[in-house]
Design a protein around this motif. Sequence first.
Motif, mmCIF file in Angstrom:
data_model
loop_
_atom_site.group_PDB
_atom_site.id
_atom_site.type_symbol
_atom_site.label_atom_id
_atom_site.label_comp_id
_atom_site.label_asym_id
_atom_site.label_seq_id
_atom_site.Cartn_x
_atom_site.Cartn_y
_atom_site.Cartn_z
ATOM 1 N N HIS A 16 0.795 -1.235 0.000
ATOM 2 C CA HIS A 16 0.000 0.000 0.000
ATOM 3 C C HIS A 16 0.827 1.284 0.000
ATOM 4 O O HIS A 16 0.271 2.366 0.221
ATOM 5 N N ALA A 17 2.115 1.217 -0.241
ATOM 6 C CA ALA A 17 2.952 2.429 -0.201
ATOM 7 C C ALA A 17 2.430 3.479 -1.183
ATOM 8 O O ALA A 17 2.049 3.165 -2.313
ATOM 9 N N ARG A 18 2.408 4.719 -0.722
ATOM 10 C CA ARG A 18 2.007 5.815 -1.600
ATOM 11 C C ARG A 18 3.063 6.032 -2.685
ATOM 12 O O ARG A 18 4.256 5.932 -2.416
ATOM 13 N N ALA A 181 10.415 3.777 8.124
ATOM 14 C CA ALA A 181 10.097 5.169 8.452
ATOM 15 C C ALA A 181 8.976 5.686 7.563
ATOM 16 O O ALA A 181 8.028 6.341 8.025
ATOM 17 N N GLN A 182 9.068 5.396 6.274
ATOM 18 C CA GLN A 182 8.037 5.855 5.346
ATOM 19 C C GLN A 182 6.722 5.118 5.584
ATOM 20 O O GLN A 182 5.638 5.669 5.388
ATOM 21 N N ALA A 183 6.808 3.859 6.014
ATOM 22 C CA ALA A 183 5.603 3.083 6.291
ATOM 23 C C ALA A 183 4.819 3.677 7.457
ATOM 24 O O ALA A 183 3.585 3.790 7.394
ATOM 25 N N VAL A 184 5.515 4.060 8.533
ATOM 26 C CA VAL A 184 4.811 4.650 9.676
ATOM 27 C C VAL A 184 4.170 5.971 9.283
ATOM 28 O O VAL A 184 3.042 6.279 9.668
ATOM 29 N N MET A 185 4.892 6.769 8.485
ATOM 30 C CA MET A 185 4.327 8.046 8.049
ATOM 31 C C MET A 185 3.117 7.828 7.138
ATOM 32 O O MET A 185 2.115 8.540 7.238
ATOM 33 N N ASP A 186 3.189 6.817 6.256
ATOM 34 C CA ASP A 186 2.038 6.501 5.409
ATOM 35 C C ASP A 186 0.863 6.016 6.245
ATOM 36 O O ASP A 186 -0.292 6.350 5.969
ATOM 37 N N LEU A 187 1.148 5.210 7.254
ATOM 38 C CA LEU A 187 0.083 4.719 8.129
ATOM 39 C C LEU A 187 -0.649 5.881 8.786
ATOM 40 O O LEU A 187 -1.888 5.926 8.821
ATOM 41 N N GLY A 188 0.113 6.847 9.303
ATOM 42 C CA GLY A 188 -0.504 8.001 9.940
ATOM 43 C C GLY A 188 -1.252 8.889 8.981
ATOM 44 O O GLY A 188 -2.274 9.481 9.315
ATOM 45 N N THR A 190 -2.710 7.951 6.038
ATOM 46 C CA THR A 190 -3.814 7.339 5.282
ATOM 47 C C THR A 190 -4.764 6.493 6.122
ATOM 48 O O THR A 190 -5.921 6.328 5.760
ATOM 49 N N ILE A 191 -4.305 5.942 7.253
ATOM 50 C CA ILE A 191 -5.128 5.039 8.074
ATOM 51 C C ILE A 191 -5.350 5.614 9.473
ATOM 52 O O ILE A 191 -6.487 5.815 9.913
ATOM 53 N N CYS A 192 -4.254 5.892 10.166
ATOM 54 C CA CYS A 192 -4.319 6.384 11.547
ATOM 55 C C CYS A 192 -4.422 7.908 11.543
ATOM 56 O O CYS A 192 -3.589 8.623 12.082
ATOM 57 N N THR A 193 -5.483 8.394 10.914
ATOM 58 C CA THR A 193 -5.666 9.824 10.688
ATOM 59 C C THR A 193 -6.138 10.536 11.957
ATOM 60 O O THR A 193 -6.641 9.893 12.882
ATOM 61 N N PRO A 194 -6.001 11.862 12.015
ATOM 62 C CA PRO A 194 -6.416 12.579 13.228
ATOM 63 C C PRO A 194 -7.879 12.338 13.592
ATOM 64 O O PRO A 194 -8.201 12.158 14.764
ATOM 65 N N ARG A 195 -8.752 12.359 12.589
ATOM 66 C CA ARG A 195 -10.176 12.138 12.844
ATOM 67 C C ARG A 195 -10.623 10.864 12.138
ATOM 68 O O ARG A 195 -10.213 10.592 11.030
ATOM 69 N N SER A 196 -11.468 10.123 12.798
ATOM 70 C CA SER A 196 -12.050 8.894 12.231
ATOM 71 C C SER A 196 -10.992 7.948 11.667
ATOM 72 O O SER A 196 -11.018 7.599 10.476
ATOM 73 N N PRO A 197 -10.037 7.492 12.484
ATOM 74 C CA PRO A 197 -9.039 6.553 11.978
ATOM 75 C C PRO A 197 -9.700 5.258 11.508
ATOM 76 O O PRO A 197 -10.678 4.789 12.096
ATOM 77 N N ALA A 198 -9.150 4.703 10.431
ATOM 78 C CA ALA A 198 -9.715 3.482 9.837
ATOM 79 C C ALA A 198 -9.118 2.249 10.522
ATOM 80 O O ALA A 198 -8.375 1.464 9.914
ATOM 81 N N CYS A 199 -9.446 2.060 11.769
ATOM 82 C CA CYS A 199 -8.835 0.996 12.570
ATOM 83 C C CYS A 199 -9.090 -0.396 11.988
ATOM 84 O O CYS A 199 -8.257 -1.300 12.132
ATOM 85 N N VAL A 200 -10.227 -0.579 11.330
ATOM 86 C CA VAL A 200 -10.588 -1.911 10.844
ATOM 87 C C VAL A 200 -9.613 -2.427 9.794
ATOM 88 O O VAL A 200 -9.437 -3.640 9.638
ATOM 89 N N VAL A 201 -8.930 -1.542 9.067
ATOM 90 C CA VAL A 201 -7.972 -1.984 8.049
ATOM 91 C C VAL A 201 -6.531 -1.705 8.461
ATOM 92 O O VAL A 201 -5.615 -1.818 7.645
ATOM 93 N N CYS A 202 -6.300 -1.358 9.702
ATOM 94 C CA CYS A 202 -4.947 -1.009 10.163
ATOM 95 C C CYS A 202 -4.139 -2.268 10.443
ATOM 96 O O CYS A 202 -4.621 -3.187 11.130
ATOM 97 N N PRO A 203 -2.907 -2.347 9.954
ATOM 98 C CA PRO A 203 -2.084 -3.524 10.227
ATOM 99 C C PRO A 203 -1.689 -3.653 11.695
ATOM 100 O O PRO A 203 -1.232 -4.717 12.112
#
Length: 356
Positions: A16-18, A181-188, A190-203
């Motif tokens: 899923h890398a951007r 490093a880039q993976a954690v930043m991508d996670l934050g 696209t998935i672990c966003t400030p509002r309404s994080p998409a926890c159901v698809v989070c690794p």
Amino acid sequence: MNRPLSDDLLDWYDRHARALPWRVPPGWDIRPDPYGVWLSEVMLQQTTVAAVKGYWERFRTRWPTVEALAAAEDAEVMAEWAGLGYYARARNLLACARAVAARGGFPQTEAELRALPGIGPYTAAAVAAIAFRERAAVVDGNVERVMSRVFDIATPLPAARSEIRARADLLTPTERAGDYAQAVMDLGATICTPRSPACVVCPWREPCLARARGVQAERPVKPAKKVVPQRRGMAYVGRREDGAWLLETRKSERMLGGMLGWPGSAWDRGEEEAPPPAPGDWVALNAEARHGFSHFGLTLRVLVARLPQGTEPQRGQFVPVEAFHPDRLPTAMRRVLEVARTSPLIADSEPIVHET
């Protein structure tokens, strides 16, 4: 615990890398260009990926190497940076490029990178990890949020940062540190966003303590918002009868230093008034220009004038209409121009010709 977590995240990143213009995709056995990585990291400070893409590509086209950037004129670089904000970054960018060119290239360790002008802990770690594959804990705003949630860190920011950094370092693997490093930043991002994080698809949904406790929306804990101070000032927008604009290059020690702007008061020093930069019939407009800087809000009273041919300004210089590029103005100055253009004295028109 750290290896399984980093492995899970890297597996997710491989899928899923951007796709970003400065990034080497996972799985490619190509060393990232340190210049491109460094340039992107400086631009991305407090700025979105969407805003940075075009600027990064234009910089790389115009100055394809750090040596080319080091040789560039300050005014040209500042003009190309216009609109990206936080203009001290552009000045630091030039200082760093010249230091790197003088030493013959980028150093390859986090500690050596920290010694370069304008490079702080985050940028040094990011360049070391991504460009040179050194194990370095990279912590930006996205990583702070992810770590705060995974470990349910309830200490408010900024006091929590030492614990966040320690946790981030714990999870950083020795192999593929740059991808991680880039993976954690991508996670934050696209998935672990400030509002309404998409926890159901989070690794990392299973080990995430904040998710398990139902407090992910409350992490990280931010300090109480401070009241943003407000400043006032004035800006003079003068246009000569042949269409030329009266502009000045702001002094390097001032805010927006080295950039073109409208003459006016020293609002960055708290001064609200200033005399006109040239003799003329200046008219104050009803509308005002507003802009938010990182640490204060600014409201500028806008005065305009159509100036006679032969006017000798006390401040600034006339820029011919064909050489005037509004997109090279900083955002605050563009907003002044937007207000000024509502006046027929300033709006684009044929040069005024007086009957004799």
